[in-house]
Design an enzyme around this catalytic site. Structure first.
Site, short mmCIF file in Angstrom:
data_model
loop_
_atom_site.label_atom_id
_atom_site.label_comp_id
_atom_site.label_asym_id
_atom_site.label_seq_id
_atom_site.Cartn_x
_atom_site.Cartn_y
_atom_site.Cartn_z
CG HIS A 13 -47.86 -89.03 77.90
ND1 HIS A 13 -47.22 -90.07 77.89
CD2 HIS A 13 -47.60 -88.12 77.16
CE1 HIS A 13 -46.22 -89.63 77.19
NE2 HIS A 13 -46.11 -88.30 76.75
CD GLU A 14 -49.43 -85.03 76.19
OE1 GLU A 14 -48.55 -84.56 76.49
OE2 GLU A 14 -49.59 -86.22 75.28
CD GLU B 75 -44.68 -82.28 76.27
OE1 GLU B 75 -45.43 -82.98 75.55
OE2 GLU B 75 -43.68 -82.63 76.13
N GLY C 183 -51.06 -86.97 68.95
CA GLY C 183 -52.09 -87.34 70.34
C GLY C 183 -52.40 -85.94 71.21
CD GLU D 170 -42.53 -87.57 75.03
OE1 GLU D 170 -43.42 -88.19 75.48
OE2 GLU D 170 -42.69 -86.39 74.69
N1 TRP Z 1 -44.69 -84.47 73.32
C1 TRP Z 1 -45.79 -84.91 72.83
C2 TRP Z 1 -46.44 -86.05 73.63
O1 TRP Z 1 -45.55 -86.99 73.97
C3 TRP Z 1 -45.89 -85.28 71.29
C4 TRP Z 1 -45.32 -84.55 70.43
C5 TRP Z 1 -44.31 -84.18 69.88
C6 TRP Z 1 -46.35 -83.69 69.43
N2 TRP Z 1 -44.32 -83.46 68.73
C7 TRP Z 1 -45.74 -83.40 68.48
C8 TRP Z 1 -47.71 -83.65 69.34
C9 TRP Z 1 -46.09 -82.66 67.31
C10 TRP Z 1 -48.38 -82.84 68.27
C11 TRP Z 1 -47.56 -82.49 67.31
O2 TRP Z 1 -47.02 -85.98 74.47
ZN ZN Z 2 -45.10 -87.29 75.85
#
Ligand code: TRP
Ligand code: ZN
Length: 900
Positions: free
Chosen positions: A313-314, A280, A277, A336
C-alpha cells in the site's frame, strides 16, 4: 436520562467547518524551502527559509497571508533579511501566523522551537522510545514550522539535520543524502534533498539509534534502487518478510501498471508509537512496527499478510498519492481508495484471489456498512469536515476501493489500465480531484461516466431488490431489479447509482447456462456484467432452456445489499456449483445468516438451539467432506473451507435487523458454533490430525490455509465442549512452534474455564515479556474472551506493567478490541461497557485526540439499539460531550452521534 429528554441536548456546535464548496487555490506558491533542524528531545529548533511567490490570479488586494502553525514557539522572523514586527507586519492567531502585508515575492526566514517529548498526539515531530520521528499527514507539518499546510502546495525540500552523534547516530529525511559530516561538541549533521516537488504532508524526518537491513531492486529500465529497512537493533532479524514484500510490490507495479520507482533509495522506518498503520512519506515511509516485524515465533499468518498488504500500500502510494496527489482533503479517496484497490489486487495476485476477496468483503461489511448506516455516514468524497483526521475512514478507504473496483469491472482490466495511463499522462506532478480521475477513466475509454459520479457524492449503502420470472413457452427469463438508498445525515433523498451486477445463470443441477440478452446475436458463456442505472430496470434473457438459478453480484461487483428470495435448494446449488468462488461462499453465508437471524429474533424467545437445521448441516457436511476422506478431494482449498465455516460476524448481522439486541445475536451465533462443533466432532478431529504441520513454518498462502482450517476446526470443537480438543488447545497454547497456532489455541482456550487457563496466560506473558507486539496479542486475546468476567479482567489489565495508555497499539489491543470485538459484553445491559469506554475516551483525549476520536466510534450508533441500550449509550456520549477541553476530533464525532 431518557432518550426524549431534550434538555440534555448539547449546545449548538461552535466548531469551524471546512467545506469543499469553499475551495480556493493557494494565494502563494512556495516553490522551494530549506529547513534546518537542531534536533533535541525536549527542545528542537527549526529554521525555515521559504521562497514566497504571490499568485496574482488568486490573490485579492489587501489580503493577508495565513501561514498555518500550531504549538510553535516563534523565536525570530525575517523577510528579505529584515526582522518583522509583531502587530505591524504579522500577527499570531490561533491557527498560525498572519503576514499582514505579504510581498509579491521574497524570502521569509522563521525560527521556531518545539518539544517532541511532550508531543503525545504523535502528530508533527515526536519521540518514540529514544528516537525522534515525524507524522505530517494530514495537517502535522504545521506543528513543525509555519507553512501553507495544504496538499495542493508542492515544494522542493532541502533538509539539514543536526544532532548529537551519540544519541542520534542515524539522521534521515526524504530524498537523497547529499552531504554529511561531524561538528564540534559531539554533534553531527546530514543534508537531504528531495528533487520531487511534494506537499508538506509527505515530509518526514527520523533520527535515532537505528540499524538498517539493506537490499537492492533493479527496475525494468535497469536502474538500481537501494532498499533500506531501519529498526532498533533487536528487531533487525524480523525484517525479511517486509523486504520480500517490498520487492514483490515493486515488480508487480511495473508488470501490472507499468509504474517504476523514481528515486535511487527507498527507506522504511519501524516505529513503536504510531497512530495508524503506516505513512507513505516520499522515499521515507514510516511504519507502525506491527506492519514491518515478523518471524514465525511472534507473528501470525494474519500479521504476515498485513505486512505484505501495508508494505505494498505505502509503496503504491508513490504513484497514487505522491506523484499525483490530492487537491484538497475532500479528495482523500483519490489516493486512498485507489491505493487500497491496488494493494487488494496485489494481495489477490500474491495469494488466493477468492480468499482475499472474501476477506475484503467481510471487512467492508463489518466496518463500512455500519458506518454508512450510522450518524457519521459520509460520502466517499465528503462535503465538509471539522477535523480531517476523522475522515480516514472505512468509507474513504474501503468503499473508495470498491468504487475504483467498479471502474475495473465496468471497463475491464485493459480499459482500466488505459484510464490509469491517461490519468498519469494528464496529471503527473499535479494535485487533482476525484472528478479528474473519473474523467481520465471515461475519456480513455470513450464512455460517459457522469452518473457514476454519484458514488462519490452520495452516502449510504444502496439496496438492490431482485425478482424474476421464467416463461416456459417463450424460454425467456426476466430479472427485474429495483434500487434504493436509505437517507443519511444531510442527504434525505438519493438519485440512482450506476451499479455493475456481475452475474450468470445456473441450471437446477448446477451447470452453467449460457446467457443471451434480448437483442444480442449470440450467447455468452461466462460471467457477464449488467448495468443497473435506473430505479427499476428489467433484463430479459432469451433461449433459456430451463428455469434458471440466478447467480448475482459475483465477486461482490458493487458495494450494495442485494436481496432476492432464494429457496434453500437454490442456495445449496449455488454454494456447491457456482463458477464464482465468492458467490459460492456468499450462498453459504446466506444460509447461515437466515438461521442466525431467525434464532436471534426477539419475537421467538426460546432456549438456545442444540440441533442443527438441515440447511446448515448440509452446508457444513459438504464443506468438510473433501478433507475427511482417504485423500483430500481434488481442488479442495482449506483456506476457502475455513471461510465457509466462519459464521457471519455479529457487526454484519446487526446491519440486517431493524433493532439490534447484541446479546441475542451473540447467543445465536454461539449456539450455532456449539451445535456444529458437537455434530461434526469426528470430522473436525480428522481435519486437525490431517493438517497438523510437522515441517518448518512457511508463511505461504497455501500453508496458512491449512493452519486456518485446522484452527477453525479447533475453535468449533472447543465451542462444542469437546474435551480432547480443549486439552489439545491447552497444549498448543503452551508449546506450538509458531504464533499462528499458539494464538489460535489461546483464543479458543480463554473462553473456557480450563484449570490451567490463567497459568497458560501467565506463561505466555512471561515468554514474550520483551516483545511489545506479542504483548498486544496477549491483551487482545483476553479482551475478546467470551467469559462473563471479561470487563473486570480488562479493567485490571489497564494496570498491568506491560500496558501503556500512551501507546496507540496497546490502547487498540486492549480497549479497542473489547469495545469493537466483544460486542455482547461491550453492550452489557448494566451499561458497564459503555461507561468503561467513555472513561477511556475522556482519559485518552487528554493527550491524543486523534486516538480518542477513533476509540469513541462504538458508542455512535446508539439509535440502532434496543430502547434500554439507547439511553445508556446516549448518556455516555453526553457525558463525553460535556467534558471540559474536549478535542475537536472527539467533539465532531460525539456531536454527530448525538444529533442522530
Ligand atoms: N496515508 C496513510 C496511509 O493510508 C495513513 C495516514 C493518514 C496516517 N494519516 C495518518 C498514518 C496519521 C499515521 C498517522 O497509508
Ligand atoms: Zn494510504
Amino acid at each position: 436520562m431518557t432518550v426524549a429528554d431534550s434538555s440534555a441536548l448539547p449546545p449548538a456546535s461552535t466548531q469551524t467547518v471546512t467545506r469543499l464548496a469553499d475551495y480556493r487555490p493557494p494565494l502563494y506558491r512556495l516553490p522551494s524551502v530549506s529547513l534546518t533542524f537542531w534536533l533535541d528531545r525536549q527542545k528542537t529548533t527549526v529554521e525555515a527559509r521559504i521562497r514566497l511567490e504571490r499568485d496574482e490570479a488568486v490573490y485579492r488586494p489587501g489580503e493577508s497571508l495565513l501561514l498555518h502553525g500550531g504549538k510553535l514557539a516563534l523565536e525570530s522572523l525575517t523577510l528579505e533579511g529584515e526582522p518583522l514586527m509583531e502587530g505591524r507586519d504579522y500577527r499570531l492567531v490561533p491557527d498560525g501566523l498572519e503576514l499582514l502585508n505579504p510581498p509579491v515575492a521574497g524570502e521569509l526566514v522563521s525560527r521556531v522551537s518545539i518539544d517532541p517529548s511532550a508531543n503525545l498526539e504523535l502528530e508533527g515531530l515526536y519521540a518514540s522510545g529514544d528516537m525522534l520521528c515525524t507524522q505530517c499527514e494530514a495537517e502535522g507539518f504545521r506543528k513543525i514550522t509555519y507553512w501553507l499546510d495544504r496538499p495542493d502546495l508542492l515544494s522542493v525540500y532541502t533538509v539539514k539535520l543536526i544532532a548529537s552523534a551519540a544519541d542520534y547516530p542515524v539522521l534521515l529525511a526524504n530524498g537523497n543524502c547529499i552531504e554529511h559530516g561531524t561538528m564540534p561538541g559531539g554533534q553531527h549533521f546530514a543534508v537531504w534533498h528531495d528533487p520531487f516537488p511534494k506537499p508538506a504532508y509527505l515530509f518526514a524526518v527520523v533520527a535515532g539509534q537505528l540499524v538498517k537491513t539493506a537490499d537492492r531492486f533493479t527496475t525494468r529500465s535497469g536502474r538500481t534502487v537501494d532498499l533500506e529497512i531501519w529498526t532498533r537493533a533487536a528487531d533487525a532479524a524480523k525484517t525479511g518478510h517486509a523486504m520480500m514484500s517490498l520487492k514483490h510490490s515493486m515488480a508487480w507495479d511495473e508488470q501490472v501498471f507499468g509504474l517504476e520507482y523514481d528515486l535511487d533509495i527507498y527507506m522504511i522506518v519501524a516505529v513503536g508509537d504510531f497512530n495508524m498503520g503506516a505513512m507513505e512519506n516520499k522515499g521515507l515511509n514510516v511504519f507502525n512496527t506491527k506492519y514491518v516485524l515478523a518471524d514465525p515465533q511472534t507473528a501470525t499468518d494474519l500479521d504476515y499478510q498485513g505486512i505484505e498488504a501495508v508494505i505494498a500500500h505505502e509503496y503504491f502510494h508513490n504513484w497514487t498519492g505522491n506523484r499525483v496527489t490530492c487537491r484538497d482533503w475532500f479528495q482523500l479517496s483519490l489516493k486512498e481508495g485507489l491505493t487500497v484497490f491496488r494493494d487488494q489486487q496485489f494481495s489477490a495476485d500474491m495469494n488466493s484471489a477468492a480468499v482475499q476477496r472474501i476477506g475484503n468483503v467481510r471487512g467492508l461489511r463489518a466496518v463500512q456498512f455500519p458506518e454508512d448506516a450510522g450518524p457519521t455516514a459520509h460520502p466517499v468524497r465528503p462535503d465538509s469536515y471539522v477535523e480531517i483526521n476523522n475522515f480516514y475512514t472505512a468509507t474513504v478507504y474501503n468503499k473508495g476501493a470498491e468504487v475504483v473496483r467498479m471502474y475495473h469491472t465496468l471497463l475491464g482490466a485493459d480499459g482500466f489500465r488505459r484510464g490509469m495511463d491517461l490519468y498519469f499522462q494528464r496529471h503527473d506532478g499535479q494535485a487533482v480531484t476525484c472528478d479528474d480521475f473519473r474523467a481520465a477513466m471515461a475519456d480513455a475509454n470513450g464512455v460517459d461516466l457522469s452518473q457514476f459520479g454519484r458514488w462519490y457524492s452520495q452516502a449510504g449503502t444502496p439496496v438492490v431488490r431482485v425478482t424474476d420470472q421464467y416463461d416456459t413457452e417463450t424460454k425467456t427469463y426476466t430479472l427485474t431489479m429495483t434500487q434504493s438508498c436509505p437517507p443519511t445525515p444531510g442527504q434525505p433523498v438519493k438519485e440512482p447509482f450506476l451499479i455493475p451486477i456481475a452475474m450468470g445463470l445456473l441450471s437446477a443441477d448446477g451447470q452453467t447456462l449460457p446467457t443471451q440478452l434480448t437483442g444480442e446475436a449470440t450467447a455468452q458463456a461466462g460471467t457477464r456484467v449488467l448495468r443497473l442505472s435506473d430505479v427499476r430496470q428489467s433484463f430479459t434473457f432469451v433461449n433459456v432452456a430451463e428455469a434458471p438459478i440466478p447467480s448475482l453480484l459475483r465477486g461482490f461487483s458493487a458495494p450494495v445489499k442485494l436481496e432476492r428470495a432464494w429457496t434453500d435448494a437454490e442456495l445449496a446449488t449455488l454454494a456447491a456449483h457456482d463458477s464464482d468462488a465468492f458467490a459460492r461462499w456468499e450462498a453459504g453465508q446466506t444460509v447461515l445468516t437466515r438461521v442466525l437471524l431467525a434464532d436471534a429474533d426477539p419475537a421467538s424467545i426460546g432456549p438456545a438451539r442444540t440441533d442443527l437445521p438441515e440447511t446448515v448441516a448440509n452446508l457444513v457436511a459438504a464443506t468438510l467432506a473433501p478433507f475427511t476422506g482417504e485423500t483430500v478431494g481434488a481442488g479442495a482449498d482449506p483456506a476457502f473451507a475455513a471461510l465457509c465455516l466462519a459464521l457471519p460476524g455479529e457487526a454484519y448481522l446487526a446491519e440486517l435487523v431493524p433493532v439490534v439486541y447484541p446479546d441475542r445475536l451473540h447467543a445465536a451465533r454461539n449456539a450455532l458454533r456449539t451445535a456444529i462443533g458437537r455434530r461434526y466432532a469426528d470430522d473436525l478431529l480428522k481435519i486437525i490430525a490431517r493438517f497438523t504441520d510437522t515441517g518448518p513454518f512457511q508463511p505461504t498462502a497455501e500453508a496458512a490455509g491449512r493452519r486456518a482450517l485446522r484452527n477453525t476446526a479447533l475453535d468449533l470443537l472447543v465451542a462444542g465442549g469437546n474435551s480432547a480438543a480443549i486439552a489439545l488447545a491447552a497444549d498448543q497454547a503452551k508449546a506450538a512452534g509458531n504464533m499462528t497456532d499458539r494464538l489460535a489455541a489461546l483464543t479458543a482456550l480463554v473462553d473456557t474455564d480450563h484449570p490451567e487457563r490463567s497459568a497458560i496466560l501467565e506463561a505466555f506473558q512471561a515468554d514474550f515479556a520483551e516483545d511489545a507486539l506479542v504483548l498486544d496479542k496477549w491483551f487482545t486475546v483476553q479482551a475478546l474472551s467470551r467469559r462473563a468476567d471479561t470487563l473486570a479482567q480488562v479493567t485490571a489489565l489497564l494496570g498491568h506493567p506491560a500496558y501503556d495508555a500512551k501507546n496507540p497499539n496497546k490502547v487498540r489491543a486492549l480497549v479497542g478490541s473489547f469495545t469493537t470485538g466483544n460486542r455482547a459484553q461491550f453492550h452489557a445491559l448494566d451499561g458497564s461497557g459503555y461507561g468503561f469506554l467513555a472513561d477511556q475516551v475522556i482519559a485518552t483525549d487528554g493527550f491524543n485526540g486523534k486516538l480518542a476520536a477513533r476509540l469513541v466510534a462504538p458508542l455512535a450508533p446508539w439509535k440502532k439499539m434496543d430502547p434500554a441500550r439507547q439511553g445508556l449509550m446516549r448518556a455516555e456520549l453526553d457525558r463525553i460531550r460535556k467534558t471540559p477541553g474536549l478535542s475537536k476530533d472527539v467533539t465532531e464525532i460525539v456531536e454527530k452521534a448525538l444529533a442522530a
